[in-house]
Scaffold this motif. Structure first.
Motif, PDB file in Angstrom:
ATOM      1  N   LEU A   1      -5.268  -0.592  -0.869  1.00 45.41           N
ATOM      2  CA  LEU A   1      -5.951  -0.230   0.373  1.00 45.41           C
ATOM      3  C   LEU A   1      -6.948  -1.318   0.749  1.00 45.41           C
ATOM      4  CD1 LEU A   1      -6.723   1.670   2.675  1.00 45.41           C
ATOM      5  CD2 LEU A   1      -8.236   2.881   1.079  1.00 45.41           C
ATOM      6  N   GLY A   2      -7.677  -1.825  -0.247  1.00 51.16           N
ATOM      7  CA  GLY A   2      -8.622  -2.915   0.027  1.00 51.16           C
ATOM      8  C   GLY A   2      -7.922  -4.150   0.555  1.00 51.16           C
ATOM      9  N   ASP A   3      -6.761  -4.476  -0.043  1.00 56.01           N
ATOM     10  CA  ASP A   3      -6.001  -5.640   0.422  1.00 56.01           C
ATOM     11  C   ASP A   3      -5.536  -5.459   1.868  1.00 56.01           C
ATOM     12  OD1 ASP A   3      -6.349  -6.742  -2.051  1.00 56.01           O
ATOM     13  OD2 ASP A   3      -4.318  -6.338  -2.766  1.00 56.01           O
ATOM     14  N   LEU A   4      -5.116  -4.237   2.201  1.00 56.49           N
ATOM     15  CA  LEU A   4      -4.653  -3.960   3.562  1.00 56.49           C
ATOM     16  C   LEU A   4      -5.802  -4.089   4.560  1.00 56.49           C
ATOM     17  CD1 LEU A   4      -2.493  -3.026   5.557  1.00 56.49           C
ATOM     18  CD2 LEU A   4      -3.040  -0.652   4.931  1.00 56.49           C
ATOM     19  N   LEU A   5      -6.957  -3.548   4.201  1.00 52.01           N
ATOM     20  CA  LEU A   5      -8.115  -3.649   5.088  1.00 52.01           C
ATOM     21  C   LEU A   5      -8.532  -5.106   5.271  1.00 52.01           C
ATOM     22  CD1 LEU A   5     -10.242  -0.645   3.764  1.00 52.01           C
ATOM     23  CD2 LEU A   5      -9.048  -0.785   5.952  1.00 52.01           C
ATOM     24  N   PHE A   6      -8.454  -5.882   4.199  1.00 56.93           N
ATOM     25  CA  PHE A   6      -8.806  -7.303   4.292  1.00 56.93           C
ATOM     26  C   PHE A   6      -7.855  -8.033   5.236  1.00 56.93           C
ATOM     27  CE2 PHE A   6      -9.397 -11.684   2.748  1.00 56.93           C
ATOM     28  CZ  PHE A   6     -10.776 -11.739   2.695  1.00 56.93           C
ATOM     29  N   ALA A   7      -6.577  -7.642   5.191  1.00 56.61           N
ATOM     30  CA  ALA A   7      -5.597  -8.255   6.094  1.00 56.61           C
ATOM     31  C   ALA A   7      -5.891  -7.896   7.547  1.00 56.61           C
ATOM     32  CB  ALA A   7      -4.187  -7.810   5.710  1.00 56.61           C
ATOM     33  N   VAL A   8      -6.300  -6.653   7.799  1.00 60.50           N
ATOM     34  CA  VAL A   8      -6.662  -6.239   9.158  1.00 60.50           C
ATOM     35  C   VAL A   8      -7.844  -7.059   9.660  1.00 60.50           C
ATOM     36  CG1 VAL A   8      -7.586  -4.337  10.551  1.00 60.50           C
ATOM     37  CG2 VAL A   8      -5.757  -3.899   8.902  1.00 60.50           C
ATOM     38  N   ILE A   9      -8.796  -7.326   8.775  1.00 58.80           N
ATOM     39  CA  ILE A   9      -9.970  -8.106   9.158  1.00 58.80           C
ATOM     40  C   ILE A   9      -9.571  -9.539   9.503  1.00 58.80           C
ATOM     41  CG2 ILE A   9     -12.097  -9.127   8.226  1.00 58.80           C
ATOM     42  CD1 ILE A   9     -12.506  -6.389   6.795  1.00 58.80           C
TER      43      ILE A   9
ATOM     44  N   PHE B   1       0.832  -1.202   0.000  1.00 58.86           N
ATOM     45  CA  PHE B   1       0.000   0.000   0.000  1.00 58.86           C
ATOM     46  C   PHE B   1       0.868   1.253   0.000  1.00 58.86           C
ATOM     47  CE2 PHE B   1      -2.651   3.048   2.643  1.00 58.86           C
ATOM     48  CZ  PHE B   1      -3.438   3.463   1.570  1.00 58.86           C
ATOM     49  N   GLN B   2       1.897   1.246   0.830  1.00 62.47           N
ATOM     50  CA  GLN B   2       2.805   2.386   0.879  1.00 62.47           C
ATOM     51  C   GLN B   2       3.496   2.599  -0.468  1.00 62.47           C
ATOM     52  OE1 GLN B   2       5.027   0.903   4.300  1.00 62.47           O
ATOM     53  NE2 GLN B   2       4.269   2.594   5.562  1.00 62.47           N
ATOM     54  N   GLN B   3       3.907   1.517  -1.098  1.00 64.13           N
ATOM     55  CA  GLN B   3       4.547   1.621  -2.407  1.00 64.13           C
ATOM     56  C   GLN B   3       3.573   2.154  -3.447  1.00 64.13           C
ATOM     57  OE1 GLN B   3       6.279  -2.018  -3.830  1.00 64.13           O
ATOM     58  NE2 GLN B   3       6.802  -1.187  -5.835  1.00 64.13           N
ATOM     59  N   ALA B   4       2.326   1.683  -3.395  1.00 67.45           N
ATOM     60  CA  ALA B   4       1.320   2.151  -4.349  1.00 67.45           C
ATOM     61  C   ALA B   4       1.061   3.638  -4.189  1.00 67.45           C
ATOM     62  CB  ALA B   4       0.017   1.359  -4.164  1.00 67.45           C
ATOM     63  N   LEU B   5       1.017   4.115  -2.952  1.00 68.09           N
ATOM     64  CA  LEU B   5       0.799   5.537  -2.713  1.00 68.09           C
ATOM     65  C   LEU B   5       1.925   6.376  -3.302  1.00 68.09           C
ATOM     66  CD1 LEU B   5      -0.501   5.579   0.983  1.00 68.09           C
ATOM     67  CD2 LEU B   5      -1.832   5.923  -1.104  1.00 68.09           C
ATOM     68  N   ALA B   6       3.134   5.823  -3.301  1.00 66.31           N
ATOM     69  CA  ALA B   6       4.288   6.572  -3.784  1.00 66.31           C
ATOM     70  C   ALA B   6       4.462   6.483  -5.298  1.00 66.31           C
ATOM     71  CB  ALA B   6       5.557   6.061  -3.098  1.00 66.31           C
ATOM     72  N   GLU B   7       4.005   5.368  -5.897  1.00 65.13           N
ATOM     73  CA  GLU B   7       4.383   5.136  -7.294  1.00 65.13           C
ATOM     74  C   GLU B   7       3.237   4.782  -8.238  1.00 65.13           C
ATOM     75  OE1 GLU B   7       7.233   2.001  -7.185  1.00 65.13           O
ATOM     76  OE2 GLU B   7       8.599   3.044  -5.813  1.00 65.13           O
ATOM     77  N   GLU B   8       2.110   4.330  -7.701  1.00 61.60           N
ATOM     78  CA  GLU B   8       1.085   3.756  -8.564  1.00 61.60           C
ATOM     79  C   GLU B   8      -0.073   4.715  -8.846  1.00 61.60           C
ATOM     80  OE1 GLU B   8       1.448   0.913  -9.946  1.00 61.60           O
ATOM     81  OE2 GLU B   8       3.059  -0.024  -8.801  1.00 61.60           O
ATOM     82  N   THR B   9      -0.972   4.256  -9.708  1.00 65.62           N
ATOM     83  CA  THR B   9      -2.159   5.019 -10.080  1.00 65.62           C
ATOM     84  C   THR B   9      -3.185   4.984  -8.941  1.00 65.62           C
ATOM     85  OG1 THR B   9      -3.266   3.083 -11.018  1.00 65.62           O
ATOM     86  CG2 THR B   9      -1.814   4.367 -12.486  1.00 65.62           C
ATOM     87  N   PRO B  10      -4.149   5.902  -8.951  1.00 65.15           N
ATOM     88  CA  PRO B  10      -5.199   5.867  -7.928  1.00 65.15           C
ATOM     89  C   PRO B  10      -5.939   4.528  -7.886  1.00 65.15           C
ATOM     90  CG  PRO B  10      -5.234   7.970  -9.051  1.00 65.15           C
ATOM     91  CD  PRO B  10      -4.251   7.110  -9.785  1.00 65.15           C
ATOM     92  N   GLU B  11      -6.096   3.885  -9.052  1.00 63.18           N
ATOM     93  CA  GLU B  11      -6.783   2.593  -9.082  1.00 63.18           C
ATOM     94  C   GLU B  11      -5.989   1.532  -8.319  1.00 63.18           C
ATOM     95  OE1 GLU B  11      -8.309   5.183 -12.099  1.00 63.18           O
ATOM     96  OE2 GLU B  11      -6.238   4.526 -11.736  1.00 63.18           O
ATOM     97  N   ARG B  12      -4.662   1.514  -8.505  1.00 68.65           N
ATOM     98  CA  ARG B  12      -3.832   0.562  -7.784  1.00 68.65           C
ATOM     99  C   ARG B  12      -3.798   0.891  -6.294  1.00 68.65           C
ATOM    100  NH1 ARG B  12      -3.797  -3.909  -8.601  1.00 68.65           N
ATOM    101  NH2 ARG B  12      -2.098  -4.076  -7.085  1.00 68.65           N
TER     102      ARG B  12
END
Length: 274
Positions: free
Chosen positions: A204-212, A188-199
């Motif tokens: 973010l969804g993957d991170l939330l799923f991991a928290v769950i 997620f941190q890498q995506a925020l720095a380098e990826e598109t809003p879609e990525r």
């Protein structure tokens, strides 16, 4: 019998009030502008407000919020009836017939020995009604997809992960779950720095799923947890506003942080802001 008649009269009055609000001849412009789709957020909002009222134990609030939810049902029925789709009659008849079909131990000659048996019969009848006996509908992925379509996202994620774990798609220990969490956090941190809003959204969804998953492993309810955090956040703001003499927006960030910590400490002492 008199109470039954009064209830039916009260329901008829609501139907007539809603019909008047939707009438092109003297109706309400806002109500006339609504569609089934535009009212969808209100259905969800009112359902949550009913739950909140029930949790509060305030009988007056419960009755009021149930009324607001009933209004959404009658509004949806009125809009549908205007275009000849269905009416409140079809809605009420449909649910009555469904309840009768799914309770053969009450309205038929089926015998049950436990609540579990009632639940099993219910699910079997429900599956038959919805055509879920077909091979495609019986696929595990199809069953999980229904949770994603019909439940709030946090609830759906918990349900999906519970079902997946039940068939053995599960980590061997909690360390594996923590490793997945840290992996998703990094992505997620890498995506925020380098990826598109879609990525970024996907990560973010993957991170939330991991928290769950962490919540599931520790028998915690993520929906209740987030609701508690929302409540505490607002409570602290209320405490802050109670001791200031101007809008919070007039204060600097450092001043707000000081007020925040004071409010947090005060609520902790009162036992409501842990």
């Amino acid at each position: 019998m008199e109470e039954k008649n009064e209830t039916l009269m009260a329901l008829q009055e609501l139907i007539e009030v809603v019909a008047k609000l939707r009438s092109p001849d003297g109706g309400c412009p806002w109500d006339l502008a609504q569609t089934s789709e535009t009212l969808t957020p209100y259905v969800i909002e009112e359902a949550y407000e009913v739950v909140d009222a029930i949790k509060s134990g305030d009988k007056g609030a419960i009755a009021e919020e149930l009324g607001d939810l009933l209004l959404q049902v009658v509004l949806q029925a009125q809009i549908a009836s205007e275009s000849g789709q269905f009416s409140l009659k079809e809605i009420t008849q449909g649910i009555s017939q469904k309840l009768i079909r799914r309770h053969p131990h009450v309205f038929g000659d089926v015998s049950v020995a436990s609540v579990d048996e009632v639940r099993q019969n219910w699910e079997q009848i429900k599956a038959a009604e919805k055509g879920e006996a077909s091979p495609d509908a019986q696929k595990f992925s199809a069953k999980l997809a229904r949770y994603g379509r019909t439940l709030p996202p946090l609830t759906a994620a918990m349900k999906i992960s519970q079902k997946a774990a039940a068939i053995g798609f599960e980590w061997e220990n909690i360390q594996g779950v923590w490793d997945k969490f840290h992996e998703e956090l990094g992505e997620f941190q890498q995506a925020l720095a380098e990826e598109t809003p879609e990525r970024q959204q996907a990560e973010l969804g993957d991170l939330l799923f991991a928290v769950i998953q962490l919540a599931r492993w520790h028998d915690l309810d993520p929906s209740d947890a987030l609701q508690g955090t929302n409540k505490r956040f607002v409570q602290r703001l209320e405490k802050m506003e109670a001791v200031v003499d101007r809008p919070l927006s007039d204060y600097s960030l450092n001043e707000l942080e000081t007020l925040w910590q004071q409010a947090k400490a005060q609520l902790a002492q009162e036992g409501s802001g842990e």
